[in-house]
Design an enzyme around this catalytic site. Structure first.
Site, PDB file in Angstrom:
ATOM      1  N   GLU A 107     -49.899  10.228   4.496  1.00 46.52           N
ATOM      2  CA  GLU A 107     -48.578   9.952   5.190  1.00 46.52           C
ATOM      3  C   GLU A 107     -47.430  10.774   4.440  1.00 46.52           C
ATOM      4  O   GLU A 107     -47.188  10.326   3.183  1.00 46.52           O
ATOM      5  CB  GLU A 107     -48.183   8.513   4.832  1.00 46.52           C
ATOM      6  CG  GLU A 107     -46.936   8.123   5.612  1.00 46.52           C
ATOM      7  CD  GLU A 107     -46.438   6.617   5.319  1.00 46.52           C
ATOM      8  OE1 GLU A 107     -45.882   6.043   6.257  1.00 46.52           O
ATOM      9  OE2 GLU A 107     -46.671   6.070   4.055  1.00 46.52           O
ATOM     10  N   ASP A 135     -51.822   6.037   2.347  1.00 49.65           N
ATOM     11  CA  ASP A 135     -50.418   5.515   2.585  1.00 49.65           C
ATOM     12  C   ASP A 135     -49.294   5.884   1.508  1.00 49.65           C
ATOM     13  O   ASP A 135     -49.688   5.954   0.563  1.00 49.65           O
ATOM     14  CB  ASP A 135     -50.793   3.814   2.472  1.00 49.65           C
ATOM     15  CG  ASP A 135     -49.267   3.110   2.631  1.00 49.65           C
ATOM     16  OD1 ASP A 135     -48.603   3.053   3.862  1.00 49.65           O
ATOM     17  OD2 ASP A 135     -48.622   2.537   1.817  1.00 49.65           O
TER      18      ASP A 135
HETATM   19  C1  GLC Z   1     -46.347   2.954   4.736  1.00 48.96           C
HETATM   20  C2  GLC Z   1     -46.673   2.276   5.889  1.00 48.96           C
HETATM   21  C3  GLC Z   1     -45.829   1.104   6.114  1.00 48.96           C
HETATM   22  C4  GLC Z   1     -45.602   0.258   4.767  1.00 48.96           C
HETATM   23  C5  GLC Z   1     -45.338   0.931   3.684  1.00 48.96           C
HETATM   24  C6  GLC Z   1     -45.654   0.214   2.353  1.00 48.96           C
HETATM   25  O1  GLC Z   1     -45.118   3.647   5.185  1.00 48.96           O
HETATM   26  O2  GLC Z   1     -47.060   3.135   6.950  1.00 48.96           O
HETATM   27  O3  GLC Z   1     -46.135   0.424   7.222  1.00 48.96           O
HETATM   28  O4  GLC Z   1     -44.727  -0.801   5.289  1.00 48.96           O
HETATM   29  O5  GLC Z   1     -46.103   2.124   3.671  1.00 48.96           O
HETATM   30  O6  GLC Z   1     -46.859   0.199   2.184  1.00 48.96           O
END
Ligand code: GLC
Length: 589
Positions: free
Chosen positions: A308, A246
């Protein structure tokens, strides 16, 4: 705006289904295999048989897939109940978004214990059983690992904030303000307003890229890295197949705390727009990724690191694999899936970039996830949404990319944003209302049946309302409709699994100047047939000619493998007639 689009597209869905089902005399999706039975993934079908290169990874938002205990919130036992259905769809792995104990401010992305299960989702025994049952069905489990920040309720932060000389003080990013009541600099949270929160007890500010309840860990502290890598080992030892990392690009911040550049305009929260070069994508991230990869590679069974990675271009994306391919195996390619319009030239350019500029690495295309309005609405034109969703599915599953499928994408779930601010669950929807309505719209419960709560739950009230279209848009109904999006996904996945060219073939763009039809050749790496894929991305019919001799294809005829526009079984490559928004793929040799 989105709500309106959603309603219009329900209508469009029905219309297009009628259109597709009514193609004279041709069974829906006719090709070589009209009723795919799901066979296990072929073993050792190529010299480079790494499972995640061919995988369809299915993102499960645990709150929303299936509720087993009637509290209106999904849980692990619920996901277990649906494993057979997911296996029948043809997925290879599940990415589970966070199910760790959490105050749920950011619905699990604020973790207060990295080595346990939130009781709302079940127990560790439920988790172990889920992994074991998934394995029996050839489905791997990938966890979401949030390394950038913890919950403010995590014991590490509770300690850290307790005094300036606490041993955990330096696990987070604490700084003095610029002056009384003034944060250290102008950095803004992704979720609106200052990224610094003042803590009166110790009279310093802590940094949070996201909500104030999600303090950023200090990745310059080696103890942080050590602790996080121990967490990673904890789950690898329990048999997980890897991690989706993440917010991985935001681990580090500019040590000198220089202000971000101000850009023109304001964002949905009313703050000035900012560049994020001081708080995102700093080069130190890559040292961490290399170290983490070593940890993961020490385990047998081809574990995988997915990132991500919202990055501005393919060059930046290529960097995330590492100079020696020793960082992420699958950084998410957001270039293709977030084009947000059916633009043939743009798709062609970005698919080609993924093929030619990632240094031979494996792309991972993502159209849908829990943070963006569903592709149904982002790509739909309000009239042909269902047909356009078929095109999106085809791009996702017939390019060389690993595919990420978000629950509900396979049935054409629509974005259903909250109607009032009071109904909003995702805090950004409250902060940014009405410009930013938050992410509830893409997180509504999975639609399984036409029954109560779409078969998701027996509760009187579910945590988010079930989308109003559930009676017609659900797995049960679509399983019986020959022209449904659900069966289209199933056919595509079966073909992708069984066809050697789709499994391993290079992805070669053909007819590069056609502005209406997106086409590419998946060239068989062996001597067998290749696959030509053509999609009419317009509302007008088009007839296309293909000359593939430069790619070693001598035969001028093609045999249809799968299509949704009434294209005949055996056709001439000189005249491939594509009705509006039709997708066709044929074997060529
Ligand atoms: C990422 C996740 C999202 C979350 C953010 C903070 O972007 O996909 O859902 O709010 O991280 O952890």
């Amino acid at each position: 705006m989105l709500l309106k689009l959603g309603l219009r597209s329900v209508l469009a869905n029905i219309l297009t289904m009628v259109l597709l089902a009514g193609v004279a005399g041709v069974p829906a999706y006719a090709g070589s295999n009209e009723n795919p039975t799901i066979s296990p993934a072929p073993k050792n079908s190529s010299s480079d048989d790494v499972w995640w290169k061919h995988a369809v990874i299915y993102e499960v938002y645990p709150r929303s897939l299936q509720d087993s205990n009637g509290d209106g919130i999904g849980d692990l036992k619920g996901i277990l109940e649906r494993l057979d259905s997911l296996q029948a769809l043809g997925i290879n792995a599940i990415w589970l978004t966070p199910m760790y104990p959490s105050p749920q401010v950011d619905f699990g992305y604020d973790i207060s214990n990295y080595e346990a299960i939130d009781p709302m989702y079940g127990t560790m025994a439920d988790f172990d059983r889920f992994v074991a049952e998934a394995k029996k069905r050839n489905i791997r489990v990938i966890l979401d690992m949030v390394m950038n920040h913890t919950s403010d309720q995590h014991p590490w932060f509770v300690e850290s904030r307790s005094s300036r000389d606490n041993p955990k003080r330096n696990w987070y990013v604490w700084r003095d303000g610029k002056g009384p009541g003034q944060p250290p600099n102008n950095w803004q949270s992704e979720f609106g307003h200052s990224a610094w929160t003042y803590d009166a007890r110790t009279q310093q500010w802590y940094y949070h890229k996201f909500y104030a309840q999600q303090p950023d860990l200090n990745w310059n502290n080696p103890d942080v890295q050590q602790a996080m890598f121990d967490v990673v080992r904890f789950w690898l030892n329990r048999g997980v197949a890897g991690f989706r990392l993440d917010a991985i690009t935001t681990l580090f911040e500019d040590p000198q705390l220089r202000d971000e550049k101000i850009l023109p305009g304001k964002n949905a929260y009313g703050d000035p727009n900012q560049d994020d070069s001081r708080t995102d994508n700093l080069p130190q991230v890559q040292d961490v990724l290399r170290a983490l990869r070593k940890v993961v590679d020490a385990y047998p069974g081809q574990r995988v690191l997915i990132g991500e990675t919202y990055l501005p271009n393919v060059r930046e994306l290529a960097r995330m694999y590492g100079k020696n391919n020793d960082e992420l195996q699958l950084p998410m390619d957001m270039q293709v899936g977030l084009i947000n319009r059916l633009d043939v030239n743009e798709f062609r350019k970005r698919i080609d970039e993924a093929e030619t500029q990632l240094h031979g690495n494996q792309p991972l295309f993502v159209f849908d996830n829990h943070d963006n309005p569903r592709s149904w609405d982002r790509y739909g034109d309000g009239i042909h949404n269902a047909a356009i969703a078929h095109i999106v599915a085809a791009i996702l599953l017939t390019t060389r990319s690993t595919a990420l499928l978000y629950y509900g994408q396979e049935i054409g779930m629509v974005t259903t944003p909250p109607k009032t601010r009071a109904a909003v669950q995702d805090p950004i929807g409250k902060i940014g209302w009405p410009k930013e309505k938050g992410r509830d719209g893409e997180r509504t419960p999975m639609q399984w049946t036409s029954g109560m709560n779409a078969g998701f739950s027996t509760a009187a009230k579910t945590w988010l309302p079930v989308a109003p279209n559930y009676k017609t848009v659900n797995v049960q109904v679509e399983s019986g409709q020959p022209a449904s999006l659900y069966l289209w996904y199933k056919h595509l996945m079966a073909l992708r699994r069984e066809n050697p060219a789709l499994r391993d073939g290079a992805n070669i763009i053909v007819n590069p100047s056609d502005a209406n039809v997106l086409a590419y050749l998946r060239k068989n790496p062996g001597s067998g047939p290749s696959v030509l894929v053509a999609m009419n991305c317009t509302a007008q019919p088009h007839t296309v000619a293909f000359d593939l001799k430069n790619f070693g294809i001598k035969n001028k005829r093609a045999s249809t493998l799968l299509q949704n526009g009434g294209v005949a079984k055996d056709i001439s490559l000189q005249h491939v007639k594509l009705p509006p928004f039709a997708v066709w793929m044929g074997a060529v040799q």
